[in-house]
Design a protein around this motif. Structure first.
Motif, PDB file in Angstrom:
ATOM      1  N   UNK A   1       0.824  -1.213   0.000  1.00  0.00           N
ATOM      2  CA  UNK A   1       0.000   0.000   0.000  1.00  0.00           C
ATOM      3  C   UNK A   1       0.855   1.259   0.000  1.00  0.00           C
ATOM      4  N   UNK A   2       0.434   2.255  -0.771  1.00  0.00           N
ATOM      5  CA  UNK A   2       1.062   3.572  -0.757  1.00  0.00           C
ATOM      6  C   UNK A   2       0.351   4.510   0.198  1.00  0.00           C
ATOM      7  N   UNK A   3      -0.855   4.139   0.618  1.00  0.00           N
ATOM      8  CA  UNK A   3      -1.647   4.978   1.506  1.00  0.00           C
ATOM      9  C   UNK A   3      -2.153   4.146   2.675  1.00  0.00           C
ATOM     10  N   UNK A   4      -1.467   4.210   3.836  1.00  0.00           N
ATOM     11  CA  UNK A   4      -1.876   3.361   4.959  1.00  0.00           C
ATOM     12  C   UNK A   4      -3.288   3.632   5.460  1.00  0.00           C
ATOM     13  N   UNK A   5      -3.788   4.857   5.258  1.00  0.00           N
ATOM     14  CA  UNK A   5      -5.132   5.171   5.724  1.00  0.00           C
ATOM     15  C   UNK A   5      -6.202   4.404   4.956  1.00  0.00           C
TER      16      UNK A   5
ATOM     17  N   UNK B   1       7.465   1.394   5.445  1.00  0.00           N
ATOM     18  CA  UNK B   1       7.002   2.781   5.442  1.00  0.00           C
ATOM     19  C   UNK B   1       5.520   2.914   5.757  1.00  0.00           C
ATOM     20  N   UNK B   2       4.682   2.157   5.093  1.00  0.00           N
ATOM     21  CA  UNK B   2       3.237   2.287   5.299  1.00  0.00           C
ATOM     22  C   UNK B   2       2.830   1.901   6.712  1.00  0.00           C
ATOM     23  N   UNK B   3       3.376   0.809   7.207  1.00  0.00           N
ATOM     24  CA  UNK B   3       3.049   0.368   8.562  1.00  0.00           C
ATOM     25  C   UNK B   3       3.485   1.407   9.585  1.00  0.00           C
ATOM     26  N   UNK B   4       4.698   1.932   9.452  1.00  0.00           N
ATOM     27  CA  UNK B   4       5.204   2.874  10.440  1.00  0.00           C
ATOM     28  C   UNK B   4       4.463   4.203  10.380  1.00  0.00           C
ATOM     29  N   UNK B   5       4.076   4.632   9.193  1.00  0.00           N
ATOM     30  CA  UNK B   5       3.256   5.843   9.103  1.00  0.00           C
ATOM     31  C   UNK B   5       1.933   5.639   9.830  1.00  0.00           C
ATOM     32  N   UNK B   6       1.309   4.503   9.601  1.00  0.00           N
ATOM     33  CA  UNK B   6       0.032   4.223  10.255  1.00  0.00           C
ATOM     34  C   UNK B   6       0.195   4.128  11.764  1.00  0.00           C
TER      35      UNK B   6
ATOM     36  N   UNK C   1       8.871   8.293  10.891  1.00  0.00           N
ATOM     37  CA  UNK C   1       8.272   7.726   9.684  1.00  0.00           C
ATOM     38  C   UNK C   1       7.828   8.808   8.701  1.00  0.00           C
ATOM     39  N   UNK C   2       7.308   9.947   9.219  1.00  0.00           N
ATOM     40  CA  UNK C   2       6.870  10.984   8.287  1.00  0.00           C
ATOM     41  C   UNK C   2       8.049  11.621   7.566  1.00  0.00           C
ATOM     42  N   UNK C   3       9.204  11.745   8.236  1.00  0.00           N
ATOM     43  CA  UNK C   3      10.400  12.258   7.569  1.00  0.00           C
ATOM     44  C   UNK C   3      10.912  11.261   6.535  1.00  0.00           C
ATOM     45  N   UNK C   4      10.924   9.975   6.922  1.00  0.00           N
ATOM     46  CA  UNK C   4      11.341   8.933   5.977  1.00  0.00           C
ATOM     47  C   UNK C   4      10.448   8.946   4.740  1.00  0.00           C
ATOM     48  N   UNK C   5       9.150   9.060   4.952  1.00  0.00           N
ATOM     49  CA  UNK C   5       8.211   9.090   3.829  1.00  0.00           C
ATOM     50  C   UNK C   5       8.458  10.315   2.948  1.00  0.00           C
ATOM     51  N   UNK C   6       8.701  11.461   3.566  1.00  0.00           N
ATOM     52  CA  UNK C   6       8.948  12.680   2.785  1.00  0.00           C
ATOM     53  C   UNK C   6      10.220  12.542   1.951  1.00  0.00           C
ATOM     54  N   UNK C   7      11.292  12.073   2.566  1.00  0.00           N
ATOM     55  CA  UNK C   7      12.571  11.999   1.856  1.00  0.00           C
ATOM     56  C   UNK C   7      12.576  10.906   0.792  1.00  0.00           C
ATOM     57  N   UNK C   8      12.001   9.745   1.125  1.00  0.00           N
ATOM     58  CA  UNK C   8      11.991   8.636   0.164  1.00  0.00           C
ATOM     59  C   UNK C   8      10.879   8.810  -0.863  1.00  0.00           C
ATOM     60  N   UNK C   9       9.677   9.159  -0.378  1.00  0.00           N
ATOM     61  CA  UNK C   9       8.526   9.210  -1.274  1.00  0.00           C
ATOM     62  C   UNK C   9       8.437  10.461  -2.114  1.00  0.00           C
ATOM     63  N   UNK C  10       8.891  11.605  -1.565  1.00  0.00           N
ATOM     64  CA  UNK C  10       8.734  12.876  -2.274  1.00  0.00           C
ATOM     65  C   UNK C  10      10.045  13.424  -2.842  1.00  0.00           C
ATOM     66  N   UNK C  11      11.121  13.321  -2.056  1.00  0.00           N
ATOM     67  CA  UNK C  11      12.396  13.832  -2.549  1.00  0.00           C
ATOM     68  C   UNK C  11      13.215  12.764  -3.248  1.00  0.00           C
ATOM     69  N   UNK C  12      12.720  11.532  -3.235  1.00  0.00           N
ATOM     70  CA  UNK C  12      13.354  10.408  -3.939  1.00  0.00           C
ATOM     71  C   UNK C  12      14.783  10.150  -3.472  1.00  0.00           C
TER      72      UNK C  12
END
Length: 202
Positions: free
Chosen positions: A28-32, A108-113, A161-172
């Motif tokens: 999943x890309x969206x844990x919600x 990533x998804x689990x930790x964000x959730x 997790x939100x920083x990891x998601x931002x750096x990996x998911x958005x800043x690649x």
């Protein structure tokens, strides 16, 4: 004897729910978007069974987190690896942070959730307090390093997790790039001198 079957069924259902949740969060890309109903359906059980096994969504997330984290936890507690208790703290601190970062990148998804679940502070959750307490204990063993409690918070913030998601998911940013950045940051913190003129009351 009649009670054995329900116990076996409960254990089997618990394993099925964890396996279904694990698979859903892994892709999943969206844990919600992963609801208790979707997990129950994927596991082939009713929502009532899920609630009986885990209590609520947070209980399920925590159980899945603990299951995935077990190899890291064992290495920290008893392992001969750089994470183990026999390793000097100056080497063990960066090894622990690297292991947590890699775990959060891989989950990533689990930790964000898990970190965003509910309205309570993420800093008061059991899993955060566990790592903060362990890290603070390690930091206290490093000569000349002060404010181990705050330093532990600051270092763990770099693995949120939100920083990891931002750096990996958005800043690649790549996995190895993040690991290198964290290693460099940790080395600077552990080797830095206190700022003159500042006190704990400043």
């Amino acid at each position: 004897m009649p009670e054995r079957k329900p116990r076996k069924d409960a254990a089997r259902n618990r394993r099925a729910i964890l396996a279904a949740a694990d698979a859903l969060f892994a892709r999943s890309e969206n844990p919600e978007s992963i609801t208790l109903a979707s997990i129950a359906a994927a596991a082939g059980v009713g929502k009532g069974t899920l609630f009986r096994s885990f209590g609520d969504r947070y209980g399920l997330l925590r159980a899945l987190y603990e299951a995935r984290l077990e190899p890291v936890r064992k290495a920290v507690e008893t392992g001969p690896s750089p994470l183990g208790p026999a390793t000097p703290p100056r080497q063990r601190v960066p090894a622990l942070l690297d292991a947590l970062l890699c775990f959060k990148i891989d989950n990533r998804s689990l930790m964000l959730a898990l970190e965003e679940n509910g309205s309570s502070s993420p800093y008061q959750t059991e899993h955060y307090e566990r790592w903060h307490g362990l890290l603070e204990t390690m930091l206290r063993q490093i000569p000349g390093l002060t404010d181990s409690g705050f330093t532990a918070h600051a270092l763990l913030a770099a693995t949120r997790a939100d920083l990891v998601e931002h750096l990996v998911g958005h800043e690649r940013m790549t996995r190895e790039g993040m690991r290198a950045q964290l290693a460099n940051f940790t080395a600077r913190v552990l080797n830095s001198e206190p700022v003159r003129g500042l006190t704990n009351e400043s």
